[in-house]
Scaffold this motif. Structure first.
Motif, PDB file in Angstrom:
ATOM      1  N   PHE A  74       0.826  -1.201   0.000  1.00 50.90           N
ATOM      2  CA  PHE A  74       0.000   0.000   0.000  1.00 50.90           C
ATOM      3  C   PHE A  74       0.863   1.256   0.000  1.00 50.90           C
ATOM      4  O   PHE A  74       1.885   1.329   0.684  1.00 50.90           O
ATOM      5  CB  PHE A  74      -0.893   0.028   1.243  1.00 50.90           C
ATOM      6  CG  PHE A  74      -2.002  -0.978   1.224  1.00 50.90           C
ATOM      7  CD1 PHE A  74      -3.163  -0.736   0.517  1.00 50.90           C
ATOM      8  CD2 PHE A  74      -1.874  -2.179   1.914  1.00 50.90           C
ATOM      9  CE1 PHE A  74      -4.186  -1.671   0.500  1.00 50.90           C
ATOM     10  CE2 PHE A  74      -2.889  -3.120   1.900  1.00 50.90           C
ATOM     11  CZ  PHE A  74      -4.051  -2.863   1.185  1.00 50.90           C
ATOM     12  N   VAL A 106      -2.592   5.652   2.536  1.00 53.64           N
ATOM     13  CA  VAL A 106      -4.034   5.402   2.504  1.00 53.64           C
ATOM     14  C   VAL A 106      -4.748   6.640   3.025  1.00 53.64           C
ATOM     15  O   VAL A 106      -4.508   7.083   4.150  1.00 53.64           O
ATOM     16  CB  VAL A 106      -4.392   4.166   3.350  1.00 53.64           C
ATOM     17  CG1 VAL A 106      -5.906   3.961   3.367  1.00 53.64           C
ATOM     18  CG2 VAL A 106      -3.682   2.923   2.803  1.00 53.64           C
ATOM     19  N   GLY A 109      -8.464   0.736  -1.173  1.00 56.56           N
ATOM     20  CA  GLY A 109      -7.547  -0.178  -0.507  1.00 56.56           C
ATOM     21  C   GLY A 109      -8.272  -1.404   0.022  1.00 56.56           C
ATOM     22  O   GLY A 109      -7.795  -2.542  -0.103  1.00 56.56           O
TER      23      GLY A 109
END
Length: 300
Positions: free
Chosen positions: A193, A196, A227
């Motif tokens: 990721f 976020v 996500g």
């Protein structure tokens, strides 16, 4: 009308589905109270899964149990079963971590996060949980990019760590790649990721026109809801083995065209011919091609 279970549909009636209907998957989510954790719990429940959150803090009730994941005994016990919560887990999403460097001393960040991940992955193996989605990070691929990457957009083949948080993610990915070989049916997917962003935090993009906005993130970002969708797709597509995917919005969080940004930040670094005008400098081609990931949210 239909009632959506995780991965299947049954007729909607005024009572619970009959005994022939498939029961929902039971999915544990560590770090369930974080920005990505909350969105993931909501997405999986919307898909029909029964979700149990494991974290140090969270909403009281049937969907949450307080677990100190630095304690292996608590971790293993929680995955095996928790009275009034669950009697077994079908899949695990591991998001829990100290989220950035600086909250505690650097060595403590590394030691805490690697300890927690080793506990969770080993406990999952002991508990017979064969499907795991693990949160990795852009910090495992060169963040904060003071050292230029070899090419742009940066894809999953590039692995470098320049702080203890990133080093922990590199170690966790390596550990997962080994542990997945301990059982023929084991599946571990590491999702790298980028930053976020919660829906209520879009005001941060007011600075998107500044020359170095999000430079340490390659200009990348991802909405928490997208996500969470990546997590759901990784669970649905799980097959034996270890895989790594970048997770970012396909378009940059920077207001300037991406080639202009690339030349300003990383002069001389090769840029792919097919980079879109505002395309992300963190490649998401693999997750789009293999999992069908399509981001729904954009800051523009």
């Amino acid at each position: 009308m239909t009632f959506q279970y995780y991965g299947m549909k049954v007729d909607e009636v005024d009572h619970l589905p009959d005994s022939d209907a498939e029961v929902p998957m039971v999915i544990a989510v560590t770090g369930s109270s974080g920005t990505l954790g909350r969105a993931t719990v909501e997405r999986l429940r919307a898909g029909g899964a029964e979700v149990i959150g494991f974290d140090l803090a969270g909403p009281a009730g049937a969907g949450f149990t307080r677990v100190d994941l630095t304690d292996y005994g608590q971790t293993l016990d929680a995955l095996l079963g928790v009275t009034a919560r669950h009697e077994g887990i079908d899949a695990l999403v591991h998001l829990a971590a100290i989220p950035v460097n600086g909250l505690v001393p650097d060595a403590a960040t590394f030691e805490n996060n690697v300890r927690v991940s080793s506990h969770v992955l080993l406990a999952a193996h002991r508990a017979g949980i064969r499907t795991v989605v693990l949160a990795s990070s852009i910090t495992a691929m060169g963040f904060p990019f003071d050292v230029a990457p070899p090419s742009l957009p940066v894809d999953e083949t590039y692995t470098r760590a320049f702080n203890t948080y990133g080093l922990g993610k590199v170690v966790e990915e390596a550990m997962a790649a080994q542990l997945v070989g301990w059982h023929p049916d084991a599946s571990i997917t590491a999702l790298r990721f980028t930053n976020v962003v919660a829906p209520e935090a879009y005001d941060t993009f007011a600075a998107a026109s500044e020359p170095d906005y999000r430079r340490d993130l390659l200009g990348s970002w991802v909405d928490a809801r997208d996500g969470a969708e990546a997590v759901a797709l990784a669970l649905e597509a799980a097959t034996p083995g270890f895989r790594v995917y970048n997770v970012a919005a396909p378009e940059s969080g920077n207001a300037a065209p991406s080639r202009e940004v690339a030349e300003r930040w990383f002069p001389g670094v090769p840029v792919a011919d097919d980079l879109a005008e505002f395309g992300s400098l963190m490649s998401t081609r693999r997750i789009q091609d293999e999992l069908g990931f399509r981001a729904r949210y954009d800051w523009r």
